[in-house]
Design an enzyme around this catalytic site. Structure first.
Site, PDB file in Angstrom:
ATOM      1  N   LYS A 149      44.107  24.340  -1.475  1.00  0.00           N
ATOM      2  CA  LYS A 149      43.843  23.781  -0.150  1.00  0.00           C
ATOM      3  C   LYS A 149      42.545  23.005  -0.226  1.00  0.00           C
ATOM      4  O   LYS A 149      41.707  23.265  -1.094  1.00  0.00           O
ATOM      5  CB  LYS A 149      43.708  24.896   0.896  1.00  0.00           C
ATOM      6  CG  LYS A 149      44.014  24.442   2.309  1.00  0.00           C
ATOM      7  CD  LYS A 149      45.502  24.336   2.530  1.00  0.00           C
ATOM      8  CE  LYS A 149      45.869  23.960   3.937  1.00  0.00           C
ATOM      9  NZ  LYS A 149      47.311  24.137   4.181  1.00  0.00           N
TER      10      LYS A 149
HETATM   11  P1  NAD Z   1      48.247  18.273  13.508  1.00  0.00           P
HETATM   12  O1  NAD Z   1      46.830  17.904  13.357  1.00  0.00           O
HETATM   13  O2  NAD Z   1      49.305  17.225  13.378  1.00  0.00           O
HETATM   14  O3  NAD Z   1      48.471  18.948  14.952  1.00  0.00           O
HETATM   15  C1  NAD Z   1      47.724  20.042  15.411  1.00  0.00           C
HETATM   16  C2  NAD Z   1      48.053  20.256  16.886  1.00  0.00           C
HETATM   17  O4  NAD Z   1      47.347  21.412  17.354  1.00  0.00           O
HETATM   18  C3  NAD Z   1      47.607  19.100  17.783  1.00  0.00           C
HETATM   19  O5  NAD Z   1      48.563  18.934  18.833  1.00  0.00           O
HETATM   20  C4  NAD Z   1      46.289  19.606  18.363  1.00  0.00           C
HETATM   21  O6  NAD Z   1      45.958  18.982  19.607  1.00  0.00           O
HETATM   22  C5  NAD Z   1      46.619  21.063  18.531  1.00  0.00           C
HETATM   23  N1  NAD Z   1      45.433  21.912  18.626  1.00  0.00           N
HETATM   24  C6  NAD Z   1      44.268  21.823  17.948  1.00  0.00           C
HETATM   25  N2  NAD Z   1      43.416  22.763  18.348  1.00  0.00           N
HETATM   26  C7  NAD Z   1      44.069  23.485  19.274  1.00  0.00           C
HETATM   27  C8  NAD Z   1      43.716  24.598  20.070  1.00  0.00           C
HETATM   28  N3  NAD Z   1      42.521  25.179  19.975  1.00  0.00           N
HETATM   29  N4  NAD Z   1      44.648  25.069  20.927  1.00  0.00           N
HETATM   30  C9  NAD Z   1      45.874  24.491  21.030  1.00  0.00           C
HETATM   31  N5  NAD Z   1      46.254  23.429  20.317  1.00  0.00           N
HETATM   32  C10 NAD Z   1      45.357  22.946  19.461  1.00  0.00           C
HETATM   33  O7  NAD Z   1      48.510  19.488  12.505  1.00  0.00           O
HETATM   34  P2  NAD Z   1      49.897  19.975  11.905  1.00  0.00           P
HETATM   35  O8  NAD Z   1      50.123  19.319  10.610  1.00  0.00           O
HETATM   36  O9  NAD Z   1      50.947  19.925  12.970  1.00  0.00           O
HETATM   37  O10 NAD Z   1      49.557  21.501  11.576  1.00  0.00           O
HETATM   38  C11 NAD Z   1      49.673  22.545  12.546  1.00  0.00           C
HETATM   39  C12 NAD Z   1      49.692  23.889  11.849  1.00  0.00           C
HETATM   40  O11 NAD Z   1      50.787  23.927  10.932  1.00  0.00           O
HETATM   41  C13 NAD Z   1      48.453  24.206  11.009  1.00  0.00           C
HETATM   42  O12 NAD Z   1      48.186  25.585  11.073  1.00  0.00           O
HETATM   43  C14 NAD Z   1      48.871  23.814   9.603  1.00  0.00           C
HETATM   44  O13 NAD Z   1      48.130  24.495   8.608  1.00  0.00           O
HETATM   45  C15 NAD Z   1      50.310  24.261   9.622  1.00  0.00           C
HETATM   46  N6  NAD Z   1      51.150  23.606   8.623  1.00  0.00           N
HETATM   47  C16 NAD Z   1      51.303  22.259   8.583  1.00  0.00           C
HETATM   48  C17 NAD Z   1      52.126  21.680   7.626  1.00  0.00           C
HETATM   49  C18 NAD Z   1      52.388  20.199   7.569  1.00  0.00           C
HETATM   50  O14 NAD Z   1      53.284  19.787   6.819  1.00  0.00           O
HETATM   51  N7  NAD Z   1      51.727  19.371   8.334  1.00  0.00           N
HETATM   52  C19 NAD Z   1      52.792  22.494   6.696  1.00  0.00           C
HETATM   53  C20 NAD Z   1      52.628  23.885   6.770  1.00  0.00           C
HETATM   54  C21 NAD Z   1      51.804  24.415   7.732  1.00  0.00           C
END
Ligand code: NAD
Length: 407
Positions: free
Chosen positions: A97
């Site tokens: 990471k």
């Molecule tokens: P992203 O940046 O696209 O979206 C994050 C979302 O969370 C946004 O809508 C943001 O406004 C919201 N957010 C941020 N802080 C917040 C809070 N305090 N309360 C409520 N909402 C809040 O990120 P993503 O890629 O969608 O990732 C989201 C989660 O999924 C993370 O935990 C990430 O590690 C996990 N994840 C992502 C992927 C991927 O392929 N992108 C893969 C596996 C896991």
């Protein structure tokens, strides 16, 4: 939290104490200062990290996060979860990471580009198609992956698309990668509905986080006939017990960036969203959202951990007591890394697959991983998280013991 979860599984497996010692710490961790020129000509210095937890089964793999809370401890935990996730899905990767402590919403596009290119240059010895392959995470996207690919390629002197996954399709990205994590979340949920003999049609879902993962999960769930009754982002949320018009909400967010101001429902805050009575709760934002404090008020039947680490170990115990069926993060959100693996394979072979083929392969891998975890959880009478960790840790530990120790 990551070590507590690991230790519980290691105890249950009676894991070799030597392997255990190694798994609680990362293999390598790099901290870098990333100085960049801001648009007003000031120099600002950001802290960046890249951590390899393990690479027993192949190069390490994991996202890059841009967020104000990024620190070495968090990156190490996320890297460890990546190891278990890749092991569980049967991918030939270890876990990694990275991240930069910054608020990407406060940086201009030019600043973001300079930050990304300088960070890539700072970690260049640490990454590579055979060493460690980054991907998007919170606060990063396809464009940032394209800048990483371009910087790495410029410094090498030739194009290296296989250095990152989650990049645009035009430069070697995979069809289906952008939505893969959200799609995988829905595939897992459909398996859970089957197991619980529940018809998905009309089931209610609440989703915290409306970024890449949350928004794609909402769209696909809506297409599957579920009723998404609430979603939220960092600013606020929106709730409509009859079901939100998800295509209209996606259109609103594409224009205004946030859920705020959407007229198809009432305003709801993040804390209240988590406690809404619903069939399915999907935390898809940050870690530690469901804790000892609010777990007793969670009133869903199924909890799908789309985010990494949204539930603390204390909350786990409370939810288990309440009979909530929890699909753990290392299974639920593994669709992203699985299609990242497809992207890496396609880049290495210079041979690209059709989207239908990608989604079918993803569904098959997610479905069999879910069944493996479910069967072990029923056999050993343990919850789904413990079963998923046991399966993965056992497999990687065995590989480690077979490789032996150098020298
Ligand atoms: P992203 O940046 O696209 O979206 C994050 C979302 O969370 C946004 O809508 C943001 O406004 C919201 N957010 C941020 N802080 C917040 C809070 N305090 N309360 C409520 N909402 C809040 O990120 P993503 O890629 O969608 O990732 C989201 C989660 O999924 C993370 O935990 C990430 O590690 C996990 N994840 C992502 C992927 C991927 O392929 N992108 C893969 C596996 C896991």
């Amino acid at each position: 939290m990551a070590v507590a979860q690991f230790s519980k599984a290691a105890d249950r497996l009676n894991l070799d104490p030597n392997v255990r010692k190694r798994f609680v710490v990362p293999k390598r961790a790099l901290m870098v200062s990333v100085p960049i020129k801001m648009d007003d000509d000031r120099i600002e210095v950001f802290n960046g990290y890249r951590v390899h937890h393990d690479y027993t089964l192949g190069p390490s793999k994991g996202g890059i996060r841009y967020h104000p809370d990024v620190n070495l401890g968090e990156v190490c935990a996320l890297a460890m979860w990546m190891t278990w996730k890749c092991g569980l899905m049967g991918l030939p990767f270890g876990g990694a990471k990275g991240g930069i402590n910054c608020d990407p919403t406060k940086l201009s596009n030019h600043e973001l580009q300079r930050l990304t290119r300088r960070y890539t240059a700072e970690i260049i010895q640490f990454i590579g198609p055979d060493i460690d392959v980054p991907a998007p995470d919170v606060g990063t996207n396809e464009q940032i992956m394209a800048w990483i690919m371009d910087t790495y390629s410029q410094l090498k002197g030739y194009s290296v698309p296989e250095i990152v996954t989650g990049k645009p399709v035009t430069i070697g990205g995979s069809l289906g990668r952008t939505e893969a994590t959200g799609r995988g979340v829905v595939y897992c949920l459909m398996e859970a509905f089957k197991h619980l003999k529940t018809d998905p049609a009309g089931r209610t879902a609440a989703i915290q986080g409306f970024g890449n993962v949350g928004a794609n999960a909402a769209r696909i769930l809506h297409e599957e006939g579920c009723r998404v009754i609430a979603v939220s982002d960092v600013k606020s949320g929106v709730h409509n017990p009859k079901g939100l018009d998800i295509p209209a909400l996606l259109d609103h967010v594409s224009k205004t960036r946030y859920v705020e101001g959407f007229s198809g429902g009432d305003r709801i805050d993040n804390a209240a969203l988590l406690e809404l009575p619903c069939d399915v709760l999907i935390p898809a934002a940050l870690s530690k959202q469901i804790t000892e404090e609010n777990a007793s008020r969670i009133s869903c039947r199924i909890l799908v951990e789309a985010a990494n680490g949204p539930t603390t170990p204390e909350a786990d115990a409370i939810l288990l007591d309440k009979g909530v069926f929890l699909i753990p993060d290392i299974l639920a959100n593994a669709g992203g890394v699985t299609v990242s693996y497809f992207e890496w394979v396609q880049d290495l072979q210079n041979f690209f697959w059709k989207e239908k083929e990608i989604n079918e392969k993803l569904q098959e891998i997610m479905g069999s991983a879910f069944q493996n975890v479910l069967q072990l959880s029923l056999k050993e009478k343990v919850d789904m998280r413990l079963a998923a960790l046991m399966l993965s840790i056992k497999k990687i530990a065995q590989a480690k013991l077979e490789r032996g120790i150098f020298p």
